[in-house]
Design a protein around this motif. Structure first.
Motif, PDB file in Angstrom:
ATOM      1  N   GLN A  54       7.203  -8.335 -11.780  1.00 48.45           N
ATOM      2  CA  GLN A  54       8.392  -8.376 -10.927  1.00 48.45           C
ATOM      3  C   GLN A  54       9.624  -7.842 -11.655  1.00 48.45           C
ATOM      4  O   GLN A  54      10.011  -8.355 -12.695  1.00 48.45           O
ATOM      5  N   GLN A  55      10.200  -6.783 -11.119  1.00 45.92           N
ATOM      6  CA  GLN A  55      11.515  -6.279 -11.541  1.00 45.92           C
ATOM      7  C   GLN A  55      11.602  -5.874 -13.011  1.00 45.92           C
ATOM      8  O   GLN A  55      12.677  -5.904 -13.604  1.00 45.92           O
ATOM      9  N   LYS A  89       9.737 -16.605 -13.466  1.00 46.98           N
ATOM     10  CA  LYS A  89       8.349 -16.141 -13.424  1.00 46.98           C
ATOM     11  C   LYS A  89       7.397 -17.223 -13.927  1.00 46.98           C
ATOM     12  O   LYS A  89       6.285 -17.378 -13.414  1.00 46.98           O
ATOM     13  N   TRP A  95       7.442  -8.349  -1.967  1.00 41.53           N
ATOM     14  CA  TRP A  95       6.842  -7.311  -2.811  1.00 41.53           C
ATOM     15  C   TRP A  95       5.610  -7.846  -3.530  1.00 41.53           C
ATOM     16  O   TRP A  95       4.565  -7.198  -3.568  1.00 41.53           O
ATOM     17  N   THR A  96       5.723  -9.042  -4.103  1.00 37.63           N
ATOM     18  CA  THR A  96       4.598  -9.635  -4.832  1.00 37.63           C
ATOM     19  C   THR A  96       3.397  -9.814  -3.912  1.00 37.63           C
ATOM     20  O   THR A  96       2.257  -9.524  -4.297  1.00 37.63           O
ATOM     21  N   ASP A 108       9.583  -1.197  -4.087  1.00 41.07           N
ATOM     22  CA  ASP A 108       9.089  -0.739  -5.378  1.00 41.07           C
ATOM     23  C   ASP A 108       9.899   0.474  -5.854  1.00 41.07           C
ATOM     24  O   ASP A 108      10.023   1.470  -5.143  1.00 41.07           O
ATOM     25  N   VAL A 109      10.447   0.387  -7.052  1.00 38.55           N
ATOM     26  CA  VAL A 109      11.318   1.444  -7.568  1.00 38.55           C
ATOM     27  C   VAL A 109      10.565   2.763  -7.696  1.00 38.55           C
ATOM     28  O   VAL A 109      11.091   3.835  -7.347  1.00 38.55           O
ATOM     29  N   GLN A 154      16.203   0.729  -0.064  1.00 42.18           N
ATOM     30  CA  GLN A 154      15.046  -0.001   0.439  1.00 42.18           C
ATOM     31  C   GLN A 154      14.899   0.134   1.955  1.00 42.18           C
ATOM     32  O   GLN A 154      13.780   0.244   2.462  1.00 42.18           O
TER      33      GLN A 154
END
Length: 299
Positions: free
Chosen positions: A135-136, A187, A230-231, A250-251, A269
Motif C-alpha cells: 500500500q502506497q 499496515k 485498492w487492496t 494505482d500509480v 484517479q
C-alpha cells in the motif's frame, strides 16, 4: 519427505515470462528462485513446509511439490488446482482479446503481449498480505519489507527456502515485531486483523476460491480495518483471478494510462476510473496490460 507431481498442458501462446517475472521480484532469492525455464518457491502446504518446483517444457508446466511430511490422498488434485490458478489458466483472456484487439488504445497493447495472463499467488492469503505490504509504497520498498517479514517468521523448507507464512503464523506476531520489519502502524494493524480473522475461520479465504461472488468477498474484506478498495481489487486479482477490479488508484496504472492517451501528466484517479470503467468486466486485466507497458509485471 514426500513428493507430489503433475503436468499441466498449456494453451497455445502461453507466456511463461510473465509468471517468471512475478516470482523474480526479490533479487535475494530467499523464498523464490527463478531461472530461464522455471522456478522454485517455498510455501506452506496444509501447514507443512514445502518447495514447489515449476518447469516449463514442451508446451507443459511440470510441477513437483517436495513436502516436509506425509502426502495426503487428495494432494495431487489440489496441486494441479493450485498450479492452474497460479498460471492464470482460468482467465478467459481470449475473449477479452477478441473483443478489444481493434480498439484504438488497447489494440496495440494486446498485440504487443498477446496471451497475457495475470500470475496469481499460491494462496489468497499471500495475495492479501502482499497487497497490504504494498500500500502506497514502491515495489522495491514492498519487496524489502516482505523479505524482512519472511525472515521474522523464519518458516523454512528443508531445502533452505523460506516459506510464506500462513494466517496462523502471522497472527502470532505483534505490531512491534512487524514494525521492526518496516510495516507502518496502520499496515501492522491491518495485517494482524486480517491474519487473526483468517486464522479464526472468520474469513474463509481458501473456501472462497470455490466460486464465491467477488462482491461478497469484497464486502467481507472491506470490513477489515486498514483494507480499502485498492487492496481488495489487487487481492481479488492476484488471489482469486477476478479480472474486473478497478485499479484506478494505482500509480503505475495511471502513469501507463497517461502514456497510452498521450497526456503530458498522468490522469487523476477520477479520470482513470472513468476510462477503465468502459472495459468492465475486464478492468483489472486492462490494468495488467498497462503494468506490462511499464515492465511492471512483477508488481
Amino acid at each position: 519427505m514426500s513428493v507430489i507431481d503433475c503436468d499441466i498442458v498449456l494453451p497455445p501462446g502461453f507466456r511463461p515470462q510473465d509468471i517468471l517475472a512475478f516470482h523474480r521480484r526479490d533479487g535475494e532469492r530467499l523464498a523464490e528462485q527463478v531461472d530461464e525455464a522455471g522456478l522454485r518457491k517455498g510455501l506452506l502446504w496444509r501447514g507443512l513446509p514445502a518447495c514447489l518446483a515449476l518447469r516449463f517444457e514442451d508446451g507443459r508446466a511440470r510441477l513437483a511439490l517436495a513436502l516436509d511430511g506425509a502426502a495426503d490422498a487428495g494432494d495431487g488434485v489440489a496441486l494441479e488446482r493450485m498450479g492452474r490458478r497460479m498460471l492464470g489458466l482460468s482467465q478467459p483472456v481470449e475473449d477479452f482479446e477478441r473483443q478489444y484487439r481493434n480498439h484504438p488504445q488497447l489494440g496495440g497493447l494486446i498485440a504487443a503481449r498477446a496471451g497475457l495472463r495475470v500470475p496469481q499467488t499460491a494462496t489468497p492469503f499471500e495475495a492479501l498480505a502482499w497487497a497490504i505490504t504494498g500500500q502506497q509504497i514502491s515495489v522495491a520498498a514492498a519487496v524489502t519489507i516482505r523479505r524482512r517479514m519472511l525472515l521474522l517468521c523464519d518458516c523454512r523448507h528443508s531445502s533452505g527456502l523460506l516459506c510464506h507464512p500462513d494466517a496462523a503464523r502471522l497472527a502470532a506476531l505483534t505490531a512491534d515485531q512487524l514494525g521492526e520489519s518496516g510495516f507502518s502502524r496502520a499496515k501492522s494493524r491491518a495485517l494482524l486483523a486480517l491474519s487473526q480473522a483468517a486464522a479464526a475461520g472468520e474469513l474463509p479465504l481458501d473456501a472462497w476460491l470455490d466460486g464465491t461472488p467477488a462482491a461478497d468477498v469484497a464486502e467481507r474484506l472491506l470490513a477489515v480495518p486498514g483494507i480499502g478498495p485498492w487492496t481488495v481489487s489487487y487481492a481479488l486479482l492476484r488471489g482469486y483471478g477476478w479480472l474486473d477490479g478497478s485499479l484506478h488508484g494505482d500509480v503505475a496504472v495511471r502513469k501507463a494510462l497517461g502514456m497510452v492517451l498521450g497526456m503530458a501528466e498522468k490522469p487523476d484517479q477520477k479520470q482513470a476510473q472513468d476510462w477503465l470503467g468502459a472495459f468492465s468486466p475486464w478492468r483489472a486485466l486492462v490494468a495488467a496490460h498497462l503494468w506490462a507497458l511499464l515492465q511492471a509485471g512483477g508488481f
